[in-house]
Design an enzyme around this catalytic site. Structure first.
Site, mmCIF file in Angstrom:
data_model
loop_
_atom_site.group_PDB
_atom_site.id
_atom_site.type_symbol
_atom_site.label_atom_id
_atom_site.label_comp_id
_atom_site.label_asym_id
_atom_site.label_seq_id
_atom_site.Cartn_x
_atom_site.Cartn_y
_atom_site.Cartn_z
ATOM 1 N N LYS A 93 12.842 4.332 2.994
ATOM 2 C CA LYS A 93 12.101 3.136 3.387
ATOM 3 C C LYS A 93 13.097 2.107 3.906
ATOM 4 O O LYS A 93 14.080 1.782 3.231
ATOM 5 C CB LYS A 93 11.357 2.606 2.167
ATOM 6 C CG LYS A 93 10.046 1.971 2.489
ATOM 7 C CD LYS A 93 9.308 1.701 1.189
ATOM 8 C CE LYS A 93 8.034 0.979 1.425
ATOM 9 N NZ LYS A 93 7.440 0.547 0.153
HETATM 10 C C1 E4P Z 1 4.391 -0.819 0.467
HETATM 11 O O1 E4P Z 1 4.934 0.251 0.578
HETATM 12 C C2 E4P Z 1 4.706 -1.842 -0.535
HETATM 13 O O2 E4P Z 1 5.317 -1.212 -1.634
HETATM 14 C C3 E4P Z 1 3.494 -2.537 -1.090
HETATM 15 O O3 E4P Z 1 2.292 -2.013 -0.572
HETATM 16 C C4 E4P Z 1 3.577 -4.014 -1.105
HETATM 17 O O4 E4P Z 1 2.398 -4.530 -1.659
HETATM 18 P P1 E4P Z 1 2.269 -6.019 -2.208
HETATM 19 O O5 E4P Z 1 2.038 -6.932 -1.045
HETATM 20 O O6 E4P Z 1 1.068 -5.974 -3.105
HETATM 21 O O7 E4P Z 1 3.548 -6.336 -2.937
#
Ligand code: E4P
Length: 215
Positions: A83
């Site tokens: 990522k």
């Molecule tokens: C995506 O891969 C992120 O880990 C996640 O969806 C972020 O979500 P949030 O906005 O609830 O922190």
């Protein structure tokens, strides 16, 4: 639509996997920090539970550091997806890693052009953050719709992971738009399975059954 679970919590992942609902897992530094355990240990544990793409995020902000971290992380398991934050350095790292055959998930996507650039850099996945846009009174699902259209228009194979999912409607609308994947927090995943009329129906069936049995 593939369902990923958006958590680093092993119990949640086990429970969701036992429901047959986990095609992959996404983590981020905040989710890892909540667990209070060592990063690579958590990732190893997740890989032992789920046989699907497992996103592990790099911490470096420069291309060289991202690539260095990525090369170490992919040694953990064949299912690791790197990522990478959506920055110019992130795009360069994405191109380099793609050319090495390493899968990437370009994260923190908030505009369709960011998604288009990530796809052109060879990203395996892009992660548009729906809930965080909604929080700013911008419709996060419009972003998903635009990305799906762009990728269809040009035949990109990059898959769309709808991220920052906050409620069942985010999942439904994304599925209707043809997004490939939703990465769903455990509490939202449980909500998808429920309906008050289902509960009411079960209660009525049980009451009638018990009445007939003289209970
Ligand atoms: C995506 O891969 C992120 O880990 C996640 O969806 C972020 O979500 P949030 O906005 O609830 O922190």
């Amino acid at each position: 639509m593939k369902f990923f679970i958006d958590t680093a919590n092993i119990n949640e992942i086990k429970e969701a996997a036992s429901m047959g609902m986990v095609d992959g897992v996404t983590t981020n530094p905040s989710l890892i920090a909540k667990e209070g355990r060592e990063f690579t240990e958590i990732i190893k544990d997740i890989c032992a539970i789920v046989d699907g793409p497992i996103s592990a995020e790099v911490i470096s902000l420069d291309t060289e550091g991202m690539v260095r971290e990525a090369r170490e992380l992919v040694k953990i398991h064949k299912n690791i997806v790197i990522k990478i934050p959506m920055t110019i350095d992130g795009l360069k790292a994405t191109r380099m890693l793609t050319d090495e055959g390493i899968k990437t998930n370009v994260t923190l996507i908030f505009s369709p052009l960011q998604a288009l650039m990530a796809a052109k850099a060879g990203a395996t996945y892009v992660s548009p953050f729906v809930g965080r846009l909604d929080d700013l009174a911008q419709d996060g699902l419009v972003l998903v719709e635009q990305i799906v259209t762009l990728f269809d228009n040009y035949g990109f194979t990059t898959e769309v992971i709808v991220a920052s999912v906050r409620n069942p409607l985010h999942v439904l609308d994304s599925a209707l738009m043809g997004a490939d994947i939703a990465t769903i927090p455990f509490d939202v995943l449980k909500k998808l399975a429920g309906h008050p009329m289902t509960d009411k129906g079960i209660k009525a069936f049980m009451d009638d059954w018990n009445k007939a049995q003289g209970k």
